[in-house]
Design an enzyme around this catalytic site. Structure first.
Site, PDB file in Angstrom:
ATOM      1  N   ASN A  23      64.346  31.097  11.409  1.00 40.41           N
ATOM      2  CA  ASN A  23      65.670  30.625  11.805  1.00 40.41           C
ATOM      3  C   ASN A  23      66.713  31.488  11.101  1.00 40.41           C
ATOM      4  O   ASN A  23      66.556  31.840   9.944  1.00 40.41           O
ATOM      5  CB  ASN A  23      65.872  29.161  11.400  1.00 40.41           C
ATOM      6  CG  ASN A  23      67.171  28.598  11.916  1.00 40.41           C
ATOM      7  OD1 ASN A  23      67.347  28.436  13.109  1.00 40.41           O
ATOM      8  ND2 ASN A  23      68.106  28.301  11.017  1.00 40.41           N
ATOM      9  N   CYS A  24      67.759  31.848  11.841  1.00 42.05           N
ATOM     10  CA  CYS A  24      68.875  32.590  11.277  1.00 42.05           C
ATOM     11  C   CYS A  24      68.389  33.871  10.598  1.00 42.05           C
ATOM     12  O   CYS A  24      67.583  34.603  11.146  1.00 42.05           O
ATOM     13  CB  CYS A  24      69.646  31.672  10.325  1.00 42.05           C
ATOM     14  SG  CYS A  24      71.279  32.263   9.844  1.00 42.05           S
ATOM     15  N   GLY A  25      68.849  34.141   9.371  1.00 43.78           N
ATOM     16  CA  GLY A  25      68.484  35.355   8.679  1.00 43.78           C
ATOM     17  C   GLY A  25      67.032  35.418   8.254  1.00 43.78           C
ATOM     18  O   GLY A  25      66.578  36.461   7.768  1.00 43.78           O
TER      19      GLY A  25
ATOM     20  N   THR B  79      68.453  36.375  16.005  1.00 40.23           N
ATOM     21  CA  THR B  79      68.891  35.947  14.682  1.00 40.23           C
ATOM     22  C   THR B  79      70.346  35.532  14.831  1.00 40.23           C
ATOM     23  O   THR B  79      70.881  35.492  15.944  1.00 40.23           O
ATOM     24  CB  THR B  79      68.718  37.062  13.633  1.00 40.23           C
ATOM     25  OG1 THR B  79      69.020  36.543  12.331  1.00 40.23           O
ATOM     26  CG2 THR B  79      69.622  38.255  13.920  1.00 40.23           C
TER      27      THR B  79
ATOM     28  N   GLY C  86      68.320  31.352  16.453  1.00 42.85           N
ATOM     29  CA  GLY C  86      69.587  31.971  16.069  1.00 42.85           C
ATOM     30  C   GLY C  86      70.149  31.426  14.772  1.00 42.85           C
ATOM     31  O   GLY C  86      69.421  31.155  13.816  1.00 42.85           O
TER      32      GLY C  86
END
Length: 327
Positions: free
Chosen positions: A111-113, A131, A164
């Site tokens: 998730n994300c970074g 991302t 994302g």
């Protein structure tokens, strides 16, 4: 949770310095809630464990939602971080661990970074991933072989799943519940948590962030010039003149520096300005189209939908500020 029930699967969350606690604990709660709904339908629960790297470089579980015999997670999740992303040196031991788990048959998710840790394994090379849109440029620079698509909230590519930015962990969690426990339990969980299961895309939220650190001074000069005039009524020839370059040379250098053609860049600038008008004014859509340089309102609406993923009217409904002023 009834500890006598054997979990359908175990989801391991890999902890590292400053990782996003909202995802760690929120995902743990989401999976537990899904397990309760599964039980109501006569199905099994899921299990969540948290894992942390030890001083000797090994990894050990530091939290477990099930009281039974420890097993090996079927899915490994890597959360993001609020303060930037892990550099290559920090990512290395986590990437080795994830690569070994994948070789043993586990599915990997981020998730994300957290996608930076997942991409450091090399497994994402040549494959689609997402991302947080804020990290798009540094991700592409570091992992050019990955087919990055930051318009999407979740990309499920079978054994590799990426989500994302920040709160996209809710979408990721529901995707896992759907995969492991089925759509009925997923919908029950989403309704209980008041999470909208309708398709969302990051481009509904992302802001245009042009590349400005490419080092090509004539192109940077044109970018500043375009920003100052909000890209209204401008041609490629005029942009080339500002850069003091022959037009074909200008187009080639502009694309190399910004990743976009001059026309695409101008379109993104105009749509970014239109979004602000939709959020903070009550001007009609036709007025906004004209104000950002589009005499053909239909063409403006079509372009807006392509770049943002919503019609101008739907965008205003979702994102307009309560204090929006009349024209």
């Amino acid at each position: 949770m009834d500890a006598t029930q054997n979990p359908k699967a175990e989801i391991g969350i890999l902890l590292y310095r400053d990782c996003q606690q909202a995802m760690v604990h929120g995902m743990t709660d989401l999976i537990a809630i899904a397990g309760q709904f599964s039980g109501q339908h006569g199905g099994p629960p899921l299990r969540v464990s948290h894992w942390r790297m030890q001083a000797d470089g090994s990894f050990a579980r530091c939290h477990d939602t099930h009281d039974g015999r420890p097993g090996a997670p079927d899915i490994w999740l890597v959360p993001g971080r609020l303060s930037g992303v892990p550099d290559a040196e920090e990512a290395a031991p986590y990437a080795r661990w994830l690569l070994d788990r994948h070789a043993q048959g586990a599915t990997l998710a981020s998730n994300c970074g957290g996608a930076f840790l997942l991409a450091a394994t090399g497994l994402l090379d040549g494959r689609p991933a997402t991302t947080h849109w804020w990290f798009a440029e540094p991700f592409r620079a570091r992992f050019p072989a990955v087919k990055l698509d930051c318009d999407r909230i979740v990309i499920d590519d079978g054994d590799l799943i990426t989500a994302g930015g920040l709160m996209a962990w809710t979408d990721l969690g529901l995707r896992l519940v759907d995969r492991l426990l089925g759509p009925t339990v997923m919908l029950d969980t989403a309704k209980f948590l008041l999470v909208d299961t309708a398709g969302r895309e990051q481009k509904h939220f992302a802001r245009f962030m042009p590349r400005m650190t490419h080092g090509d001074e004539p192109i940077l000069k044109v970018q500043h010039w375009l920003a100052a005039r909000e890209a209204k009524s401008v041609t490629t020839a005029e942009m080339a003149a500002q850069a003091a370059l022959e037009e074909r040379t200008f187009q080639r250098r502009f694309k190399a520096a910004t990743g976009m053609t001059p026309i695409e860049y101008v379109q993104h600038l105009r749509i970014a300005t239109a979004r602000e008008h939709l959020e903070f004014t009550r001007r009609t859509i036709d007025q906004i189209a004209w104000s950002v340089g589009y005499e053909d309102s239909a063409a403006f609406r079509k372009l807006f939908h392509r770049l943002v993923g919503l019609s101008p009217g739907d965008y205003r409904t979702r994102f307009a500020a309560p204090s929006a002023e009349a024209a």
